[in-house]
Design a protein around this motif. Structure first.
Motif, PDB file in Angstrom:
ATOM      1  N   TRP A  29     -14.345   0.079  -9.750  1.00  0.00           N
ATOM      2  CA  TRP A  29     -13.648  -1.150  -9.361  1.00  0.00           C
ATOM      3  C   TRP A  29     -13.108  -1.030  -7.927  1.00  0.00           C
ATOM      4  CZ3 TRP A  29     -13.691  -5.979 -10.173  1.00  0.00           C
ATOM      5  CH2 TRP A  29     -12.694  -6.787  -9.653  1.00  0.00           C
ATOM      6  N   ILE A  30     -12.538   0.110  -7.598  1.00  0.00           N
ATOM      7  CA  ILE A  30     -12.044   0.346  -6.232  1.00  0.00           C
ATOM      8  C   ILE A  30     -13.193   0.176  -5.242  1.00  0.00           C
ATOM      9  CG2 ILE A  30     -11.189   2.121  -4.652  1.00  0.00           C
ATOM     10  CD1 ILE A  30      -9.536   3.204  -7.064  1.00  0.00           C
ATOM     11  N   LEU A  31     -14.353   0.730  -5.580  1.00  0.00           N
ATOM     12  CA  LEU A  31     -15.510   0.634  -4.685  1.00  0.00           C
ATOM     13  C   LEU A  31     -16.073  -0.780  -4.627  1.00  0.00           C
ATOM     14  CD1 LEU A  31     -17.264   3.977  -5.606  1.00  0.00           C
ATOM     15  CD2 LEU A  31     -15.866   3.480  -3.600  1.00  0.00           C
ATOM     16  N   HIS A  32     -16.039  -1.491  -5.743  1.00  0.00           N
ATOM     17  CA  HIS A  32     -16.521  -2.878  -5.782  1.00  0.00           C
ATOM     18  C   HIS A  32     -15.690  -3.779  -4.865  1.00  0.00           C
ATOM     19  CE1 HIS A  32     -18.274  -6.526  -7.406  1.00  0.00           C
ATOM     20  NE2 HIS A  32     -17.061  -6.984  -7.644  1.00  0.00           N
ATOM     21  N   THR A  33     -14.407  -3.488  -4.761  1.00  0.00           N
ATOM     22  CA  THR A  33     -13.506  -4.292  -3.932  1.00  0.00           C
ATOM     23  C   THR A  33     -13.156  -3.584  -2.622  1.00  0.00           C
ATOM     24  OG1 THR A  33     -11.581  -3.385  -5.097  1.00  0.00           O
ATOM     25  CG2 THR A  33     -12.505  -5.454  -5.944  1.00  0.00           C
ATOM     26  N   SER A  34     -14.008  -2.674  -2.189  1.00  0.00           N
ATOM     27  CA  SER A  34     -13.697  -1.833  -1.030  1.00  0.00           C
ATOM     28  C   SER A  34     -13.536  -2.594   0.284  1.00  0.00           C
ATOM     29  CB  SER A  34     -14.754  -0.743  -0.856  1.00  0.00           C
ATOM     30  OG  SER A  34     -16.010  -1.316  -0.570  1.00  0.00           O
ATOM     31  N   LYS A  35     -14.181  -3.724   0.417  1.00  0.00           N
ATOM     32  CA  LYS A  35     -14.049  -4.500   1.666  1.00  0.00           C
ATOM     33  C   LYS A  35     -12.629  -5.049   1.820  1.00  0.00           C
ATOM     34  CE  LYS A  35     -18.625  -5.105   2.884  1.00  0.00           C
ATOM     35  NZ  LYS A  35     -19.082  -3.780   3.067  1.00  0.00           N
ATOM     36  N   SER A  36     -11.991  -5.393   0.704  1.00  0.00           N
ATOM     37  CA  SER A  36     -10.646  -5.971   0.777  1.00  0.00           C
ATOM     38  C   SER A  36      -9.525  -4.945   0.640  1.00  0.00           C
ATOM     39  CB  SER A  36     -10.476  -7.046  -0.304  1.00  0.00           C
ATOM     40  OG  SER A  36     -10.594  -6.475  -1.589  1.00  0.00           O
ATOM     41  N   ASN A  37      -9.815  -3.762   0.081  1.00  0.00           N
ATOM     42  CA  ASN A  37      -8.744  -2.794  -0.123  1.00  0.00           C
ATOM     43  C   ASN A  37      -8.796  -1.600   0.826  1.00  0.00           C
ATOM     44  OD1 ASN A  37     -10.712  -1.068  -1.117  1.00  0.00           O
ATOM     45  ND2 ASN A  37     -10.207  -1.425  -3.255  1.00  0.00           N
ATOM     46  N   GLY A  38      -9.767  -1.586   1.720  1.00  0.00           N
ATOM     47  CA  GLY A  38      -9.853  -0.518   2.717  1.00  0.00           C
ATOM     48  C   GLY A  38     -10.489   0.765   2.224  1.00  0.00           C
ATOM     49  N   TRP A  61      -6.287   7.955   1.525  1.00  0.00           N
ATOM     50  CA  TRP A  61      -6.275   6.517   1.264  1.00  0.00           C
ATOM     51  C   TRP A  61      -5.326   6.187   0.112  1.00  0.00           C
ATOM     52  CZ3 TRP A  61      -7.699   4.030  -3.257  1.00  0.00           C
ATOM     53  CH2 TRP A  61      -7.762   2.640  -3.194  1.00  0.00           C
ATOM     54  N   LEU A  62      -5.380   6.990  -0.933  1.00  0.00           N
ATOM     55  CA  LEU A  62      -4.530   6.774  -2.106  1.00  0.00           C
ATOM     56  C   LEU A  62      -3.053   6.864  -1.725  1.00  0.00           C
ATOM     57  CD1 LEU A  62      -4.618   6.344  -5.185  1.00  0.00           C
ATOM     58  CD2 LEU A  62      -4.519   8.825  -5.409  1.00  0.00           C
ATOM     59  N   GLU A  63      -2.709   7.854  -0.940  1.00  0.00           N
ATOM     60  CA  GLU A  63      -1.317   8.031  -0.515  1.00  0.00           C
ATOM     61  C   GLU A  63      -0.851   6.875   0.373  1.00  0.00           C
ATOM     62  OE1 GLU A  63       2.357   9.743  -0.451  1.00  0.00           O
ATOM     63  OE2 GLU A  63       0.644  10.275  -1.701  1.00  0.00           O
ATOM     64  N   SER A  64      -1.705   6.374   1.234  1.00  0.00           N
ATOM     65  CA  SER A  64      -1.316   5.280   2.127  1.00  0.00           C
ATOM     66  C   SER A  64      -1.295   3.937   1.436  1.00  0.00           C
ATOM     67  CB  SER A  64      -2.246   5.229   3.338  1.00  0.00           C
ATOM     68  OG  SER A  64      -3.538   4.835   2.955  1.00  0.00           O
ATOM     69  N   ARG A  67       1.762   1.892  -4.395  1.00  0.00           N
ATOM     70  CA  ARG A  67       2.615   0.712  -4.619  1.00  0.00           C
ATOM     71  C   ARG A  67       3.882   1.150  -5.310  1.00  0.00           C
ATOM     72  NH1 ARG A  67      -1.699  -3.904  -6.276  1.00  0.00           N
ATOM     73  NH2 ARG A  67      -3.031  -3.545  -4.503  1.00  0.00           N
ATOM     74  N   GLY A  68       4.923   0.371  -5.103  1.00  0.00           N
ATOM     75  CA  GLY A  68       6.180   0.677  -5.753  1.00  0.00           C
ATOM     76  C   GLY A  68       6.929   1.827  -5.095  1.00  0.00           C
ATOM     77  N   SER A  69       6.544   2.140  -3.882  1.00  0.00           N
ATOM     78  CA  SER A  69       7.207   3.222  -3.168  1.00  0.00           C
ATOM     79  C   SER A  69       8.631   2.820  -2.804  1.00  0.00           C
ATOM     80  CB  SER A  69       6.413   3.542  -1.884  1.00  0.00           C
ATOM     81  OG  SER A  69       7.093   4.483  -1.128  1.00  0.00           O
ATOM     82  N   THR A  70       9.523   3.798  -2.848  1.00  0.00           N
ATOM     83  CA  THR A  70      10.911   3.544  -2.485  1.00  0.00           C
ATOM     84  C   THR A  70      11.209   4.011  -1.072  1.00  0.00           C
ATOM     85  OG1 THR A  70      11.575   5.655  -3.470  1.00  0.00           O
ATOM     86  CG2 THR A  70      11.706   3.685  -4.869  1.00  0.00           C
ATOM     87  N   GLU A  71      10.168   4.411  -0.364  1.00  0.00           N
ATOM     88  CA  GLU A  71      10.370   4.898   1.013  1.00  0.00           C
ATOM     89  C   GLU A  71      10.639   3.780   1.971  1.00  0.00           C
ATOM     90  OE1 GLU A  71       7.142   7.430   2.155  1.00  0.00           O
ATOM     91  OE2 GLU A  71       7.152   8.363   0.212  1.00  0.00           O
TER      92      GLU A  71
END
Length: 71
Positions: A29-38, A61-64, A67-71
């Motif tokens: 799914w990540i790869l299918h939507t790779s154009k929009s999610n970087g 990529w995962l670290e950047s 979601r839901g980060s408190t930083e």
């Protein structure tokens, strides 16, 4: 011994090695939507069907994109 910095794995190899992080279904799914999610940044496409993934670039990529980060 050669460094793993430029290592690329097939989807199956990647999911076997990093099964605690991502399933093959969610990776597809990540790869299918790779154009929009970087996600194109960690994928190398060979022809129309062969995909290779860089573990180092995927984890970056995962670290950047967390979601839901408190930083």
């Amino acid at each position: 011994m050669e460094s793993d910095l430029n290592e690329y794995l097939t989807l199956k190899e990647f999911c076997q090695r990093y099964s605690s992080i991502v399933s093959i279904g969610s990776l597809r799914w990540i790869l299918h939507t790779s154009k929009s999610n970087g996600a194109d940044c960690f994928v190398r496409r060979l022809g129309k069907r062969k995909l290779l993934i860089s573990p180092r670039l995927f984890l970056s990529w995962l670290e950047s994109n967390k979601r839901g980060s408190t930083e």
